[in-house]
Structures are given as C-alpha cells and as structure tokens.
Design a protein around this motif. Structure first.
Motif, PDB file in Angstrom:
ATOM      1  N   UNK A   1     -42.478  53.131 -48.803  1.00  0.00           N
ATOM      2  CA  UNK A   1     -42.024  53.574 -47.491  1.00  0.00           C
ATOM      3  C   UNK A   1     -41.169  52.502 -46.826  1.00  0.00           C
ATOM      4  N   UNK A   2     -41.609  51.257 -46.906  1.00  0.00           N
ATOM      5  CA  UNK A   2     -40.832  50.152 -46.327  1.00  0.00           C
ATOM      6  C   UNK A   2     -39.473  50.044 -47.025  1.00  0.00           C
ATOM      7  N   UNK A   3     -39.445  50.210 -48.340  1.00  0.00           N
ATOM      8  CA  UNK A   3     -38.182  50.152 -49.082  1.00  0.00           C
ATOM      9  C   UNK A   3     -37.224  51.244 -48.635  1.00  0.00           C
ATOM     10  N   UNK A   4     -37.768  52.431 -48.386  1.00  0.00           N
ATOM     11  CA  UNK A   4     -36.934  53.541 -47.909  1.00  0.00           C
ATOM     12  C   UNK A   4     -36.366  53.232 -46.524  1.00  0.00           C
ATOM     13  N   UNK A   5     -37.212  52.737 -45.634  1.00  0.00           N
ATOM     14  CA  UNK A   5     -36.770  52.424 -44.279  1.00  0.00           C
ATOM     15  C   UNK A   5     -35.793  51.254 -44.256  1.00  0.00           C
ATOM     16  N   UNK A   6     -35.886  50.380 -45.259  1.00  0.00           N
ATOM     17  CA  UNK A   6     -35.013  49.198 -45.317  1.00  0.00           C
ATOM     18  C   UNK A   6     -33.668  49.493 -45.968  1.00  0.00           C
ATOM     19  N   UNK A   7     -33.538  50.601 -46.656  1.00  0.00           N
ATOM     20  CA  UNK A   7     -32.378  50.820 -47.506  1.00  0.00           C
ATOM     21  C   UNK A   7     -31.067  50.737 -46.723  1.00  0.00           C
ATOM     22  N   UNK A   8     -30.938  51.482 -45.664  1.00  0.00           N
ATOM     23  CA  UNK A   8     -29.684  51.490 -44.887  1.00  0.00           C
ATOM     24  C   UNK A   8     -29.522  50.219 -44.047  1.00  0.00           C
ATOM     25  N   UNK A   9     -30.507  49.840 -43.216  1.00  0.00           N
ATOM     26  CA  UNK A   9     -30.296  48.648 -42.375  1.00  0.00           C
ATOM     27  C   UNK A   9     -30.049  47.373 -43.171  1.00  0.00           C
ATOM     28  N   UNK A  10     -30.669  47.224 -44.340  1.00  0.00           N
ATOM     29  CA  UNK A  10     -30.446  46.019 -45.149  1.00  0.00           C
ATOM     30  C   UNK A  10     -28.996  45.925 -45.589  1.00  0.00           C
ATOM     31  N   UNK A  11     -28.407  47.048 -45.920  1.00  0.00           N
ATOM     32  CA  UNK A  11     -27.014  47.046 -46.369  1.00  0.00           C
ATOM     33  C   UNK A  11     -26.053  46.819 -45.199  1.00  0.00           C
ATOM     34  N   UNK A  12     -26.397  47.342 -44.030  1.00  0.00           N
ATOM     35  CA  UNK A  12     -25.578  47.057 -42.846  1.00  0.00           C
ATOM     36  C   UNK A  12     -25.695  45.584 -42.479  1.00  0.00           C
ATOM     37  N   UNK A  13     -26.897  45.039 -42.560  1.00  0.00           N
ATOM     38  CA  UNK A  13     -27.100  43.616 -42.277  1.00  0.00           C
ATOM     39  C   UNK A  13     -26.327  42.753 -43.264  1.00  0.00           C
ATOM     40  N   UNK A  14     -26.382  43.114 -44.542  1.00  0.00           N
ATOM     41  CA  UNK A  14     -25.646  42.357 -45.562  1.00  0.00           C
ATOM     42  C   UNK A  14     -24.145  42.387 -45.270  1.00  0.00           C
ATOM     43  N   UNK A  15     -23.640  43.539 -44.857  1.00  0.00           N
ATOM     44  CA  UNK A  15     -22.212  43.632 -44.538  1.00  0.00           C
ATOM     45  C   UNK A  15     -21.877  42.790 -43.310  1.00  0.00           C
TER      46      UNK A  15
END
Length: 286
Positions: A183-197
């Motif tokens: 569940x945490x991985x699912x919730x992290x999927x989009x924000x982690x990529x925006x943060x990385x960008x």
C-alpha cells in the motif's frame, strides 16, 4: 487556499513547533493493537482486508472531529508532516560529528536509515545523504502531494499508511506486513517520481536524468522498492555524487559536505514545489 495552508504548516513545523512528541503517532500504534485484539472476522484483521479496514475506520473517526474546513486542514496537514523535522535532525547529525560525538551522530543516522549505518566515510556520509533524499519524500513531499489530491484526509491517509508496516500487528501477521508495504509503495509511486523530477530541476538536470535512466536500465535490483531507487539514483545524479566522491576519494576527513548538499537540494526542491503551486494558484485565479 491549499498553497496558503501548506506554507503556514511548513513554516509552523520549521520555526514554531519544537515539541516533536506532538507528531509521534503513538496513539495509532495503540489503536492498531486494540483493533487487532477485537473479535472481528479474519478478513477484517489479516492481510489486505485488515490493512484497509484499519485505515478506513481510523480515517472515519478523525473526520468526526467537526473542525471548520481550513482549521481542520491545517491541523491535519501539520500533524501529517514529519513526524520528525528532517532539517533539525541533519543539523544535530552535523553538529555531533563536528564535535566528535560519534555515538549521538550514529544514533541520528540509525533513525534516518532505519538500519545500522556504515562504519566509515565516505560510505557513512553517503548513506545519510541518500536517506535524506528518501525521507524528504516520505515526510514532506508525498504528504503535500496527497493533501493536494485528496485534501487533509489524503495527507492523513499517507501518514497512517506509512506507519502500518511498523505496527505490532504487522510484526505478528506477515500478510498484514506485506500488504501494508504494498500500500505504501502504491501511494509513493506518483509523488516519488514528482519529487525525483524536482531534484533534477533543483540540481544537475542532465546528471539526474542519467541517474533515473541508470535505475531503470541497470540498478533496478539494488533497491527494495522503485520509489527509493528512483529518489536515490536521481537525487545522487542531481548532486553529482559520483564525481564529487571521485574527486575527494583521498580525503580522510568527514564527508559532511555530502549531507549538507543533500539537505540543500531538498530545500531547493521545496522552493520548486512552492513556485509551481504558486503558478497553478495564480492561473486558477485568472
């Protein structure tokens, strides 16, 4: 209004609130233990059903607080950030190492890494710098993202979900632990990529993109989840970590500049988020 609330909460957390105990989710650990002890159907206590039932029940209880909209949003977002002030932790780490208090420094590093840090530099400082890149997303950026998407309940949902793998229930039930991690991985999927960008924008863009590509093409198996891998590879590229370490490979002093550079990148990325939110808010007003 969302931008104003975010700015108020970030300022309050950084400069006004110094009692970190207010952010600690001890109550949620106690609540999850109580929930697990109830005479409930197996599907509501174990595995995926237990994860979702526990979260929905707690979110429903919180919404009954009856606070006015803006006040409720501020209170929930402020609580959901953290629970520890990342910049304050890094300041304590750097101060402890400067003063030779290695026991305190390693304690802070252990808290950041959720593991035992490497014994020597540069691996020691590099591990802390990489943990900053991950923790900034977990404590700040992902919370803000879900606040913008789902409002205060979104921020609280992410914060509570991130605590689920650490609860006593997760320790007792392997299925519960695995599904809570998913569940945490699912919730992290989009924000982690925006943060990385945002790391790429705030640092060396070309090196950051090369780091992102290296994760997808070569380093995928090095990390336990894609969010951590992308954040570390992209953030390290934005900092040009490999070239910095290569230039200073014979340096026998503390490599604290790696930690300071990582924290500076986080602050610049937060400015990027603020500017983008300001532009979207301004465009919405027109």
């Amino acid at each position: 209004m969302s931008l104003i609330i975010i700015l108020i909460c970030l300022t309050a957390e950084r400069f006004l609130l110094h009692k970190q105990a207010l952010h600690q989710p001890v109550w949620f650990n106690d609540y999850s233990d109580w929930y697990y002890r109830q005479e409930l159907p197996v599907w509501m206590r174990n595995g995926f059903g237990g994860v979702i039932s526990l979260l929905l029940q707690q979110l429903f209880d919180v919404t009954l607080a009856g606070l006015p909209g803006a006040l409720f949003a501020c209170a929930v977002l402020l609580y959901s950030l953290g629970p520890n002030d990342l910049d304050q932790q890094i300041s304590h780490f750097i101060k402890a190492r400067d003063e030779g208090d290695e026991q305190h420094a390693r304690g802070v590093a252990r808290n950041l890494l959720n593991d035992e840090p490497p014994p020597h530099d540069p691996a020691y400082s590099q591990a802390v710098a990489e943990s900053i890149l991950i923790q900034a997303n977990n404590r700040i950026f992902a919370v803000i993202f879900w606040f913008l998407v789902l409002g205060p309940i979104g921020a609280l949902l992410y914060r509570l979900a991130s605590r689920l793998p650490l609860t006593h229930t997760a320790g007792e039930d392997l299925d519960f632990h695995l599904f809570s991690r998913q569940l945490v991985s699912i919730l992290d999927w989009i924000p982690a990529r925006i943060t990385a960008f945002s790391y790429a924008i705030a640092g060396s863009f070309e090196d950051a993109m090369n780091g992102w590509r290296s994760y997808n093409e070569q380093r995928f198996d090095e990390f336990s989840d894609s969010a951590s891998g992308i954040l570390i590879c992209t953030g390290s590229g934005a900092l040009r970590l490999a070239s910095v370490l290569d230039r200073n490979r014979d340096d026998t002093t503390h490599h604290l500049y790696l930690v300071e550079a990582a924290m500076s990148l986080v602050w610049r990325s937060l400015v990027v988020w603020g500017v983008m939110l300001g532009l979207f808010t301004f465009a919405d007003w027109l």
